[in-house]
Design an enzyme around this catalytic site. Sequence first.
Site, PDB file in Angstrom:
ATOM      1  N   SER A  40      -1.068  -2.536   5.831  1.00 37.07           N
ATOM      2  CA  SER A  40       0.312  -2.024   5.653  1.00 37.07           C
ATOM      3  C   SER A  40       0.304  -1.276   4.348  1.00 37.07           C
ATOM      4  O   SER A  40       1.233  -0.564   4.086  1.00 37.07           O
ATOM      5  CB  SER A  40       1.390  -3.227   5.659  1.00 37.07           C
ATOM      6  OG  SER A  40       1.283  -3.737   6.961  1.00 37.07           O
ATOM      7  N   THR A  41      -0.573  -1.693   3.622  1.00 39.50           N
ATOM      8  CA  THR A  41      -0.632  -0.940   2.234  1.00 39.50           C
ATOM      9  C   THR A  41      -1.928  -0.448   1.669  1.00 39.50           C
ATOM     10  O   THR A  41      -2.919  -0.986   2.382  1.00 39.50           O
ATOM     11  CB  THR A  41      -0.234  -2.046   0.949  1.00 39.50           C
ATOM     12  OG1 THR A  41      -1.103  -3.030   0.773  1.00 39.50           O
ATOM     13  CG2 THR A  41       1.120  -2.534   1.277  1.00 39.50           C
TER      14      THR A  41
END
Length: 181
Positions: A16-17
């Site tokens: 996600s990051t």
Amino acid sequence: TRERKAMKCAIYARVSTKKQETAMQLTDLRGYAQRMEWEAMEYIEQASSVKDRPEFERLMADARLRKFDVVLVWKVDRFARSMKQFVDTVLDLDRAGVCFKAITQNISSDQKDPMGQFVLGLFGLLAQLERAMIVERVNAGVAEAKWQGKHCGRPFKVFRRDRAMELRKQGASWREIARQL
């Protein structure tokens, strides 16, 4: 002897990051594919947003084209953002003739496996239940609106039939009459 067709798999990994890494997922997924002697292609989503998942979209497009036989993921939450999305996507894959496997959770949609048949049957029932609940909600809303005297459905317009017949006698086409009235 007939040669057995080599299975092809799609490896899907997502973080996600930008600070997160897919290395742990990829190590397990590549190892699984290698043990199964499957030819692998990879779809790696780095720092995906809620709406922008280009690798996921590419994976689904390739699944519809049957470029592979199975999708391998590390865990369900790395593949789908909600249970609804997961169920819908696995059913889409099944319609395309592609199996789904979450290797660390032992989840499979393989139709040759009794548990896979159960999983797909359960997902189908969940999707059917959701559709039925949506229809029920819509029907309840329409009934309530009608009870309150509101018009439901396509808007309608009242027109004078005598004026339509008069225009028709004057040679106007039905389309012209409809436009005027």
